[in-house]
Design an enzyme around this catalytic site. Structure first.
Site, short mmCIF file in Angstrom:
data_model
loop_
_atom_site.label_atom_id
_atom_site.label_comp_id
_atom_site.label_asym_id
_atom_site.label_seq_id
_atom_site.Cartn_x
_atom_site.Cartn_y
_atom_site.Cartn_z
N ARG A 5 11.53 -7.29 13.25
CA ARG A 5 10.53 -6.79 14.18
C ARG A 5 9.93 -7.95 14.97
NH1 ARG A 5 6.17 -2.69 11.57
NH2 ARG A 5 4.91 -4.03 12.93
N LYS A 9 0.83 -1.21 0.00
CA LYS A 9 0.00 0.00 0.00
C LYS A 9 0.86 1.26 0.00
CE LYS A 9 -2.46 0.65 3.70
NZ LYS A 9 -1.77 1.81 4.33
N ARG A 42 -10.98 2.88 9.51
CA ARG A 42 -10.73 1.46 9.80
C ARG A 42 -11.94 0.78 10.44
NH1 ARG A 42 -4.51 1.25 12.11
NH2 ARG A 42 -3.51 2.16 10.27
N ARG A 59 10.99 -9.87 6.09
CA ARG A 59 11.44 -8.48 6.24
C ARG A 59 12.53 -8.36 7.30
NH1 ARG A 59 5.96 -4.89 6.31
NH2 ARG A 59 5.82 -5.89 8.38
N ARG A 82 -2.87 -10.20 12.74
CA ARG A 82 -3.10 -8.86 12.19
C ARG A 82 -3.98 -8.92 10.95
NH1 ARG A 82 3.05 -7.70 11.78
NH2 ARG A 82 2.50 -5.93 10.42
#
Length: 301
Positions: free
Chosen positions: A235, A95, A171, A206, A246
Site C-alpha cells: 500500500r 484490533k 473517534r 505488510r 497516522r
C-alpha cells in the site's frame, strides 16, 4: 425545553407514572400526542425511553446547522446482561483479530463505522445518499450523518438482544458526546496499546496479494512460494513516514475520547501474541459479566 411528537401507541405492562401525556385516539388514527419536558427524556424504570435528539446533537457537533430532522426515538432497552463494548487501537494493533475473537466467543454484534458507511451507500438509503454526495465532492462525511448510521445500527433488534462491539468509533470527543446524548454508553472501553516500534514494523512489512486479496507480512506471515512473493504489492501509505503520521492522529483522537470513558477504560498490552492479548480482554469481559449478573435491575443504554 418542551417537545411534542406524534408516536404510535405503545402498550407497556408497567407504564411510568412520571410521564405526563395527553392522548387523543380515533377509529381512523391510532396515535398519541405526547407532550413531555426534558426531565422525562429518559425513563429509568420503563422498558422504553423517549428522546428528542437534534438540538442536543447540534450542540455536541459544534453548533453546525444540520439537515437532520428532529428525531424522536422510542427505544426498547437491551437485555440487562447484554454487553456494550467499544474497542480502539492504532493501525496494525491487531484490533480486527481481537474483534473476531470477541464476537465469536460472546456472540456480540460487530459494528464498524466504515463498514456501515459503505453498506448505506450500497443500499441507496437516505443516509447513504447524503454521505455519497459529500464523498463525491472530496469532502469528509459530516459527523451527524455517521452518528445517525451508528445509532440506527445500535437500535436494531440483534444489537439490543445480543449486545454490541463498536469497532474504532467514536473517534472524537464530539462523536462520543453525541452518542451519549442519544443514550448509548458502553460498559467497557478497550484500548489496545502497542509500541510505535512494533507498529511500524508490522505496517512496513505488510504486503497484498492482488490475485487472492490475502494480506501477508514479510516477517510474520511470509508468502508460501516465490510465485506469490513476486506479485505482492505494498500500500502506498504503508511506509514508516506515513504510519507515524497516522499514529499521531490516532493518539490525538484517543486522548479526546478517553476523557469521556476514563472510568470504564482498560488498557491492553498489544505487544504480545494475539492469544495473550485476547486473554487480557477475556478476563475483563468475564469480570464485567459477573458484575452485571450480580446487579439486579441494571439497564442498558
Amino acid at each position: 425545553m418542551a417537545c411534542a411528537a406524534n408516536l404510535p401507541v405503545i402498550s407497556s405492562p408497567n407504564p411510568n407514572p412520571n410521564l405526563k401525556a395527553s392522548a387523543s385516539l380515533s377509529q381512523s388514527s391510532f396515535s398519541a400526542k405526547l407532550h413531555f419536558s426534558s426531565q422525562f427524556s429518559s425513563l429509568p424504570h420503563s422498558p422504553f425511553s423517549l428522546r428528542c435528539n437534534e438540538n442536543l446533537l447540534r450542540r455536541r457537533l459544534g453548533g453546525r446547522t444540520s439537515s437532520v430532522s428532529p428525531t424522536f426515538v422510542v427505544v426498547a432497552s437491551a437485555k440487562p446482561d447484554s454487553l456494550k463494548i467499544m474497542i480502539s487501537g492504532p493501525p496494525a494493533s491487531g484490533k480486527g483479530t481481537q474483534c473476531e475473537l470477541i464476537t465469536k466467543k460472546y456472540d456480540l454484534v460487530h459494528i464498524a463505522a466504515g463498514d456501515l458507511l459503505r453498506a448505506e451507500i450500497a443500499s441507496g438509503s437516505e443516509n447513504g445518499r447524503r454521505a455519497k454526495e459529500f464523498m463525491e465532492k472530496g469532502k469528509l462525511v459530516p459527523n451527524e450523518i455517521v452518528v445517525m448510521m451508528v445509532r440506527d445500527r445500535l437500535l436494531q433488534p440483534d444489537s439490543q438482544e445480543k449486545g454490541w462491539l463498536l469497532d474504532g468509533y467514536p473517534r472524537s470527543q464530539s462523536q462520543a458526546a453525541a452518542l451519549k446524548e442519544l443514550g448509548f454508553e458502553p460498559d467497557l472501553f478497550i484500548l489496545l496499546e502497542v509500541s510505535e516500534e512494533t507498529l511500524v514494523e508490522r505496517v512496513v512489512g505488510r504486503r497484498l496479494d492482488p490475485v487472492t486479496g490475502r494480506i501477508y507480512h514479510l516477517k510474520y506471515s511470509p508468502p508460501e512460494n516465490e510465485e506469490i512473493a513476486a506479485r505482492l504489492t505494498q500500500r502506498f501509505d504503508d511506509t514508516e513516514e506515513k504510519v507515524k503520521l497516522r499514529l499521531r492522529t490516532h493518539h490525538q483522537n484517543v486522548e479526546a475520547v478517553l476523557s469521556m470513558y476514563e472510568d470504564i477504560t482498560i488498557k491492553v498490552n498489544g505487544d504480545v501474541s494475539k492469544e495473550e492479548v485476547f486473554a487480557q480482554i477475556e478476563s475483563a469481559l468475564e469480570k464485567l459479566i459477573k458484575q452485571k449478573k450480580s446487579t439486579p435491575g441494571a439497564v442498558a443504554i
